[in-house]
Scaffold this active site. Structure first.
Site, mmCIF file in Angstrom:
data_model
loop_
_atom_site.group_PDB
_atom_site.id
_atom_site.type_symbol
_atom_site.label_atom_id
_atom_site.label_comp_id
_atom_site.label_asym_id
_atom_site.label_seq_id
_atom_site.Cartn_x
_atom_site.Cartn_y
_atom_site.Cartn_z
ATOM 1 N N GLN A 7 0.816 -1.220 0.000
ATOM 2 C CA GLN A 7 0.000 0.000 0.000
ATOM 3 C C GLN A 7 0.848 1.267 0.000
ATOM 4 O OE1 GLN A 7 -3.173 0.163 -0.478
ATOM 5 N NE2 GLN A 7 -3.584 -2.027 -0.334
ATOM 6 N N CYS A 60 -9.092 -8.448 4.172
ATOM 7 C CA CYS A 60 -7.985 -9.385 4.415
ATOM 8 C C CYS A 60 -7.154 -8.949 5.612
ATOM 9 C CB CYS A 60 -7.094 -9.529 3.183
ATOM 10 S SG CYS A 60 -7.936 -10.188 1.774
HETATM 11 N N1 PMP Z 1 -0.335 -6.495 1.822
HETATM 12 C C1 PMP Z 1 -1.160 -5.436 1.827
HETATM 13 C C2 PMP Z 1 -0.989 -4.381 2.879
HETATM 14 C C3 PMP Z 1 -2.156 -5.350 0.857
HETATM 15 O O1 PMP Z 1 -2.973 -4.305 0.865
HETATM 16 C C4 PMP Z 1 -2.281 -6.362 -0.118
HETATM 17 C C5 PMP Z 1 -3.375 -6.325 -1.162
HETATM 18 N N2 PMP Z 1 -4.614 -5.937 -0.698
HETATM 19 C C6 PMP Z 1 -1.389 -7.423 -0.082
HETATM 20 C C7 PMP Z 1 -0.428 -7.462 0.895
HETATM 21 C C8 PMP Z 1 -1.446 -8.525 -1.077
HETATM 22 O O2 PMP Z 1 -1.166 -8.030 -2.351
HETATM 23 P P1 PMP Z 1 -1.405 -8.929 -3.650
HETATM 24 O O3 PMP Z 1 -2.815 -9.433 -3.530
HETATM 25 O O4 PMP Z 1 -1.223 -7.968 -4.777
HETATM 26 O O5 PMP Z 1 -0.414 -10.010 -3.625
#
Ligand code: PMP
Length: 417
Positions: free
Chosen positions: A213, A374
């Site tokens: 982020q 998440c």
């Molecule tokens: N870490 C953070 C803080 C996130 O916001 C995200 C995506 N929402 C991720 C990890 C995972 O990223 P990606 O789904 O692109 O692998």
């Protein structure tokens, strides 16, 4: 909050002008102009990125590092140029410190498996925080279960900050790695990552920063942070999905075994003795997403042209405006009040479930995210199952915020006529 100065923003194109570079933003949704406020989930793509990937496929497409023919040489040169562009963009000393991955999730899994698999054992500790995305929790839980290491969690306070004394207290001679986010996707909290890194290093631990982020919002300098690993996703910085990377500080990667086997990652293979390639190729088994890397390089050129410090200052103004406007909505509760915030604002509205809110807002052309983002431990911290989250990008306008606020007020009428 990051950079505050009218001077910095002089001659900076306003968000309404920047929007023209992003074809997806010109559409209407349910008869309303699209207000795209789900940038923490993924950003829209500028024409320059879409064009770069199209041109790559129209002209240069070939597999990399394998052929001696012209197209393969061109594809390889572009792929490696993208690696160099990423290295420079995030302040890495060398291009070879960048491993291309599908994104942040794969990058953290790589670190947990390749570094953790070789270096963690019973009695060792992995320190994370309560603020983490599941991507920076579950890979560590998996390697902890396999290695016998223990996962230790530093708490957040009521405002959504990680108090440094709590973080510090959980560091000790058994801590082998501290893994924490640069910016929280759930609350927008910006962690003092350089200070946290200094504390972890003083305890003898390595540091992984989840930069998912941060990369699209802030100037990132891994050299300044002094971290050992930095994970990021291209799709959160205006590049396409399926490309991202892991910075691994020079010297650390050399001792890490591979985590996936296959083509590209070897020096020679025999049934008796297979020798691995040097990093970063050791960690890039199989055919990579070359077009994605080409698009990532184009996204970096786009961001460089704007200047990350100026972009951050511009976005910060819109964020302050959004916070002010949201506070005016009756029954709206902001979740978290981080000392420093970038990108995202989480909230609930009395009497309306976030999912209902999301649907009502969509009908007003406003795209936000609802759910646990998440980050279920963060929700648990606030004793709520979900929030609504509005998150900004470089093209977010005050007009979009007004559209959001108007839609929230309409939604309140539906639920309490
Ligand atoms: N870490 C953070 C803080 C996130 O916001 C995200 C995506 N929402 C991720 C990890 C995972 O990223 P990606 O789904 O692109 O692998």
């Amino acid at each position: 909050m990051v950079v505050e100065s009218a001077e910095v923003l002089r001659d900076f194109p306003d968000a309404a002008t920047l929007r023209r570079d992003f074809p997806a933003l010109t559409q209407s949704v349910h008869g309303h102009p699209l207000a795209y406020l789900d940038n923490a989930a993924t950003t829209q793509k500028p024409e320059a990125v879409i064009r770069a990937e199209g041109e790559y496929y129209r002209r240069d497409n070939a597999n990399v590092h394998r052929g001696v023919h012209t197209l393969s040489e061109r594809a390889t040169a572009e792929f490696e140029a993208a690696r160099a562009a990423v290295a420079r963009f995030i302040g890495a000393a060398e291009a070879d410190e960048i491993v291309f991955t599908r994104g942040t999730t794969e990058a953290i899994n790589l670190a947990a498996n390749a570094w953790g698999g070789a270096n963690l054992g019973a009695g060792d500790e992995i320190l994370i925080t309560e603020l983490e995305h599941h991507s920076n929790i579950v890979p560590w839980q998996l390697i902890a279960a396999r290695s016998g290491a223990k996962l230790v969690v530093a708490p957040i306070d009521e405002d959504g900050n990680v108090p440094l004394e709590d973080f510090s207290e959980r560091l000790n001679s058994r801590t082998r790695i501290a893994a924490f986010g640069h910016v929280s996707n759930a609350l927008g909290s910006v962690n003092p990552v350089a200070e946290m890194t200094r504390l972890a290093h003083a305890a003898g631990a390595l540091v992984l920063v989840d930069g998912a982020q941060a990369v699209g919002h802030l100037p990132v300098d891994v050299g300044g942070i002094d971290c050992d690993f930095y994970a990021f996703s291209g799709h959160k910085m205006y590049a396409t999905m399926g490309i991202g990377g892991l910075y691994i500080r020079a010297g650390i990667a050399a001792d890490m075994p591979p985590w996936q086997g296959g083509g590209e990652m070897i020096r020679s293979v025999s049934f008796e003795n297979t020798l691995y390639a040097e990093p970063p190729h050791r960690f890039e088994a199989g055919t990579p997403n070359v077009a994605g890397a080409v698009g990532l390089k184009a996204a970096i050129a786009y961001l460089d042209n704007l200047g990350m410090a100026r972009l951050a200052a511009g976005e910060d103004e819109t964020l302050e405006y959004a916070l002010e406007q949201l506070r005016s909505v009756q029954g709206l509760n902001l979740v978290g009040r981080p000392a420093e915030r970038v990108g995202a604002i989480s909230f609930t509205i009395d009497g309306i479930h976030p999912h209902d809110l999301g649907t009502l807002l969509d009908h007003a052309g406003v795209a936000i995210r609802t759910g646990h983002h998440c980050a279920q431990p963060v929700m648990e911290h606030y004793h709520i199952p979900a929030t609504a989250r509005a998150s900004l990008g470089l093209y977010s306008t005050t007009g979009e915020i007004d559209q959001l606020v108007a839609a929230l007020n309409e939604a309140r009428k539906v639920f309490s006529p």
